[in-house]
Design an enzyme around this catalytic site. Sequence first.
Site, PDB file in Angstrom:
ATOM      1  N   GLU A  64       1.019  -1.599  -0.015  1.00 43.44           N
ATOM      2  CA  GLU A  64      -0.075  -0.087   0.091  1.00 43.44           C
ATOM      3  C   GLU A  64       1.036   1.465  -0.047  1.00 43.44           C
ATOM      4  O   GLU A  64       0.362   1.910  -0.500  1.00 43.44           O
ATOM      5  CB  GLU A  64      -0.714  -0.022   1.281  1.00 43.44           C
ATOM      6  CG  GLU A  64      -1.858   1.151   1.269  1.00 43.44           C
ATOM      7  CD  GLU A  64      -2.846   1.148   0.194  1.00 43.44           C
ATOM      8  OE1 GLU A  64      -3.461   0.222  -0.199  1.00 43.44           O
ATOM      9  OE2 GLU A  64      -3.447   2.421  -0.063  1.00 43.44           O
ATOM     10  N   ASP A  65       1.790   1.641   1.166  1.00 42.68           N
ATOM     11  CA  ASP A  65       2.784   2.274   1.476  1.00 42.68           C
ATOM     12  C   ASP A  65       4.224   2.736   0.432  1.00 42.68           C
ATOM     13  O   ASP A  65       4.379   3.691   0.369  1.00 42.68           O
ATOM     14  CB  ASP A  65       2.556   3.023   2.571  1.00 42.68           C
ATOM     15  CG  ASP A  65       1.323   2.348   3.136  1.00 42.68           C
ATOM     16  OD1 ASP A  65       0.367   2.785   2.844  1.00 42.68           O
ATOM     17  OD2 ASP A  65       1.770   3.316   4.903  1.00 42.68           O
TER      18      ASP A  65
END
Length: 745
Positions: free
Chosen positions: A89-90
């Site tokens: 996600e990051d």
Amino acid sequence: MEYTEKDEKQIGKLGEALFESCRKICKQESDMELIRKAFYFAKDAHKGVRRKSGEPYILHPVSVALIVVNEIGLGVKSVVAALMHDVVEDTDYTVSDIEHFFGEKIARMVDGLTKMSEVFLSDVGDETSKQAENFKKMLLTLSDDVRVIIIKIADRLHNMRTLGSMPAHKQMKITSETIYLFAPLAHRLGLYSIKSELEDLSLKYRFPDDYKYIRDKIAATESTRRQYIDRFNAPIIEALKANNIDFEISGRVKSVYSIWRKMQRKGIGFDEIYDIFAIRIVFKPSPLIPEKSQCWHIYSLVTDIYKPKPDRIRDWVNIPKANGYEALHCTVMGPDGEWAEVQIRSQRMEEIAERGFAAHWKYKEEMLSRGADGELDRWIKQVREALNSPTENAVEFLDNFKLSLYASEIVVFTPKGDQRTLPQGATALDFAYDIHSKIGNSAVGAKINHRIVSIFTPIGSGDQIEIITSNNVTPKVEWLEHVVTAKAKSSIKNFLKKDKLNNIERGMILFEEKMREFGIQPSARVFRKLLPAYESTNKDEFYSKLGAGIINLDGVEKVLRQNAASKMIKYWSLQFPNPFKLLGGGGQEKKKMPEGPLLLKDDDIKFSIAECCSPIPGDQVVGFKDDAGHITVHKRSCKEAVRLAAQHGENIVPAQWSSFKAVSYLTHIELRGIDRMGIMLDMAKLISEEMNINIRELKLQSHDGIFEGVLSLYVKSIDDLKTIMARLGKIRGIEKVRRIEAYNE
Ligand code: MN
């Protein structure tokens, strides 16, 4: 921002705590290697990034991994997935990178977690349906791997624990999601302590004053409560010891949230809540005796001391809750006449209660990855079925889903003795749908413990139920009021929706045909009149009722006429002179009808034509003689004639038309149709010019393009009448031509 030495120290310390905790789940050195690898991988991936609170980001995934191993008890793969849960996600790493480093299974879990993050990160505003749609998407991952949801719950728990550093609007969003979905999910998966903590934390941020008030109250009453619990426990401890039972006893205050809920629900103050704590007895089972027997043994020891409340025994030992919970609960009368709840559990049951399903398969991760089995599996299957039902919208789905999360259960049996778990309040119909939607859709009745009852009958624990089906039955809207399970509700709704769609189509066709016949444009004005008349709130409902045959359009002209909101009434009344008067013959002016064309064997007898049914030559007739010897001639089918014949059979006089002479009789025809220019002219022309028949009266009323009227005319015989009715029926716009027997102006 580069991590400082202090940061690094903090990270290292938490990492060590994780490795220490994971020792118990690592069966071989390679397991620990994998966890260390994941830790350093994640640390590197999130390098330099900080959370809102300012601490290094990596502390979050490590904390989540700690919850996963310590508080839930999942295994190595789950810990690794928890450590990696925000990496895709990051950071720049992809799922295939994860697969490359950690293998396919972990990559799939991380993928699931990433997809869920997307759901929650997407800015959905406050549109409930959109949010619901997202939840629905998230729950799809349930069907792949339950562990993904469990890790997501751990992630949420850590975010809730650190919520203080979030801006207020974010807090609002996160706490709402938590109370709406995550706490119920945790409950359903048996993660009781996590559920309670999620609820308490939500309350803390949503209603900080309420939360603080209850917390303070609990603290303020602590010492008196402590004393009471000690007094309550003392004789129990003595009895258990005397019986050589290895046990722990504790008095636990219920969660802030559950106290708050009770105060809200019942509108009462803190001091009015009597069951603020529960006594818990956790025993170490002796090896040779079944746990169940030991539970009941302890129960009997406790109730030797305190009187039990008869209707408050909850036996989740014989039949565990759907979320796996096992325990024996009872409520007893303690010192000073106060009720107190006592929970009796073995250590194993305690672990299940604390950790939920995860405890069952603590060392069997494989099973969880395959979707577990038994009750959990059944529930997940239900969720999956609901998710796959195409017509259910997301909001409805969630409502039903939430229903399935919190229901308390009863256990019933099929005729073959198979056990089914249903929520409290379920009916035989719920049971039918629980077996199969086809059975539910065709259920007509049930046999509960061999007695035939309605399908709406509530069922109770231990009932044996057989469903009676029929092919002539389909679900009705009212059924929805008699079911409580999500499955029954959604099955009925789906059926009705499908059925309704068909009905709407059918109804629309019927309606349009009818309107075409009448030459009416179905305008908004037409519907304004039709809808209330047919008790429909909208067009769809009207069409659907029409298509389902609940209503028909037989009286639609009347409806359009009678309910005229705007008074656009055309009214004709044409009077024609009595032809007999016109003829001027003296005898014909008499009120009594002429003799002649009729009748009776004896030509001299006086008779008259009954006004109630106006027979004309050709009709089957019967005469009734009155005391004066006067005979009235009725149609044989006349109701009045039937009444007379029944009551005064002796007065019946056989009658028949002797011959048809050139005398005319009054008769009435009811007309209905569509008003159009020139229709009156067409009728008049037909009757008087072409057929040379005398009209006595023509009355027409017209509303919204539909007219209704009565034509009174003189005919010589029924053949004449039939001919004229047939010809009238062919006039364009005339919809209905019917002889009526009597007509009162
Ligand atoms: Mn996270």
